[in-house]
Design a protein around this motif. Structure first.
Motif, PDB file in Angstrom:
ATOM      1  N   VAL A  61       0.825  -1.204   0.000  1.00  8.24           N
ATOM      2  CA  VAL A  61       0.000   0.000   0.000  1.00  8.24           C
ATOM      3  C   VAL A  61       0.862   1.258   0.000  1.00  8.24           C
ATOM      4  O   VAL A  61       0.392   2.333  -0.359  1.00  8.24           O
ATOM      5  CB  VAL A  61      -0.975  -0.004   1.196  1.00  8.24           C
ATOM      6  CG1 VAL A  61      -0.238   0.141   2.514  1.00  8.24           C
ATOM      7  CG2 VAL A  61      -2.032   1.084   1.049  1.00  8.24           C
ATOM      8  N   ARG A  98      -5.763  -2.579  -0.725  1.00 10.96           N
ATOM      9  CA  ARG A  98      -4.598  -2.804  -1.579  1.00 10.96           C
ATOM     10  C   ARG A  98      -3.900  -4.129  -1.307  1.00 10.96           C
ATOM     11  O   ARG A  98      -2.869  -4.417  -1.907  1.00 10.96           O
ATOM     12  CB  ARG A  98      -3.593  -1.665  -1.393  1.00 10.96           C
ATOM     13  CG  ARG A  98      -4.113  -0.302  -1.822  1.00 10.96           C
ATOM     14  CD  ARG A  98      -4.512  -0.255  -3.281  1.00 10.96           C
ATOM     15  NE  ARG A  98      -3.438  -0.669  -4.165  1.00 10.96           N
ATOM     16  CZ  ARG A  98      -3.598  -0.906  -5.462  1.00 10.96           C
ATOM     17  NH1 ARG A  98      -4.794  -0.803  -6.017  1.00 10.96           N
ATOM     18  NH2 ARG A  98      -2.569  -1.255  -6.200  1.00 10.96           N
ATOM     19  N   ILE A 123      -6.513   5.280  -2.582  1.00 12.88           N
ATOM     20  CA  ILE A 123      -6.337   3.860  -2.879  1.00 12.88           C
ATOM     21  C   ILE A 123      -7.695   3.272  -3.238  1.00 12.88           C
ATOM     22  O   ILE A 123      -8.728   3.725  -2.758  1.00 12.88           O
ATOM     23  CB  ILE A 123      -5.710   3.093  -1.696  1.00 12.88           C
ATOM     24  CG1 ILE A 123      -6.534   3.251  -0.414  1.00 12.88           C
ATOM     25  CG2 ILE A 123      -4.282   3.545  -1.462  1.00 12.88           C
ATOM     26  CD1 ILE A 123      -6.036   2.406   0.752  1.00 12.88           C
TER      27      ILE A 123
END
Length: 365
Positions: A80, A100, A198
């Motif tokens: 991540v 992630r 993300i």
């Protein structure tokens, strides 16, 4: 295979080495193929990691990342973007794990939990408590390692346990979120820390150019490694039914194939639910089984793990209660998180249960 009137034939274009379709409430296994094959799980093992560690740390707890926290991360791991000497909240770290599939976030949380070795030991103990007897953990992040295995049956058991936790449901159904970046000096020489977006890598949740978001999808977790191939466990709701599907290692090598095969199995499951004779059941945790004689691990063996099985003519168990629509958490957007009873009532968390299995009471968590 005997099917009741109106029940479709199982899809023939499913190439996974192992798969299972189960009712999330009753625990009935509607159909399965090699459900107890012990295969490399890849990052779907992070569901067990989360189910084991989520209750331990409040969201607001923080960790300043030491270099040792990030030691031992496998080459080519999904990350991540955690940086040494930066501080992250537990909430940030779990977003990194679920969205992630960040092995760096897993290692930082493991460091908070007295290290990787202790975390692996606790995960194995929790798998045993869940009666996930096909599972053996070597790495907490699911990175390929000799002897690390699970099964479609076990991953479904683990997901069902995790989905009883509000945080687990919220993280696994979050589509996008803001994640803290690296601290840097701006033009005025002041230290600033910006964030970046993300996105969840679960393509049934987000959609992609060759696959649409699956209607009613609410998580759970995907994985992909060289040894495991593609793996995925998903949960979805339609028409008052909540189903869990796990697919492991499709032989067909096409983009997003694991999600496409999962979607086909979901489609079949929603049409077949209540019309097929279950081929097995998801067993309760040891504590619940001990409280109800006869509800033991032997329930796994009802043909759900050998060969391919689909329900025969008959009726399934009681239908699940409908679930509510999406909720949104501050700083992130979610789809289908809810698992709350339609009409605005909260999920049965006050009683320690999500969609309580009518055959056995879940212990208060």
């Amino acid at each position: 295979m005997n099917l009741a009137s109106g029940v479709p034939v199982l899809p023939k274009d499913v190439t996974a080495r192992s798969w299972i379709i189960a009712d999330a409430e009753s625990g009935e296994v509607l159909a399965a193929h090699n459900a107890h094959w012990r295969l490399a799980p890849a990052s779907t093992l992070k569901m067990l990691f989360a189910d084991t560690l989520l209750p331990k740390f409040p969201k607001t707890a923080t960790r300043k990342v030491a270099p040792s926290d990030l030691a031992g991360i496998g080459s080519g791991s999904s990350m991540v973007g955690i940086k040494e000497n930066e501080t992250y909240t537990v909430h940030d770290l779990w977003l990194g794990v679920f969205l992630r599939s960040g092995n760096d976030a897993v290692h930082v949380l493991s460091a908070m939990n007295k290290g990787v070795k202790n975390t692996v030991q606790e995960m194995n103990q929790h798998a045993e408590e869940l009666q996930a007897l096909d599972t053996h953990v070597v790495t907490p992040d699911g990175y390929d390692a000799p002897g690390q295995v699970s099964s479609a049956y076990d991953l479904t058991l683990i997901a069902r346990s995790g989905l009883q936790k509000k945080d687990f449901r919220e993280y696994s159904s979050t589509v996008t979120a803001k994640f803290p970046g690296e601290t840097a000096k701006n033009k005025k020489g002041k230290s600033v820390r910006k964030s970046f977006e993300i996105q969840n890598t679960n393509r049934l949740l987000t959609g992609d150019y060759d696959i649409s978001q699956y209607p009613g999808i609410a998580g759970v977790k995907n994985g992909n490694t060289t040894n495991a191939g593609s793996t995925f466990t998903g949960v979805a709701e339609r028409g008052g039914k909540v189903l869990l599907v796990t697919v492991m290692n499709p032989e067909k090598d096409e983009h997003n194939e694991v999600y496409k095969e999962t979607a086909r199995l979901f489609d079949w499951g929603f049409k077949a639910a209540g019309k097929v004779e279950p081929v097995g059941e998801l067993v309760p945790p040891k504590g619940a089984a001990d409280a109800q004689p006869g509800a033991t691990a032997s329930g796994q063996a009802n043909d759900a793990g050998s060969g391919e099985a689909g329900g025969g003519a008959g009726t399934g168990g009681d239908s699940a209660k409908p679930v509510a629509s999406a909720t949104t958490e501050s700083g992130s957007s979610g789809i289908g998180i809810a698992f709350a009873i339609t009409g605005g009532l909260l999920a049965l968390l006050a009683g320690g249960a999500f969609l309580v299995n009518r055959r056995w009471p879940l212990r208060r968590r």
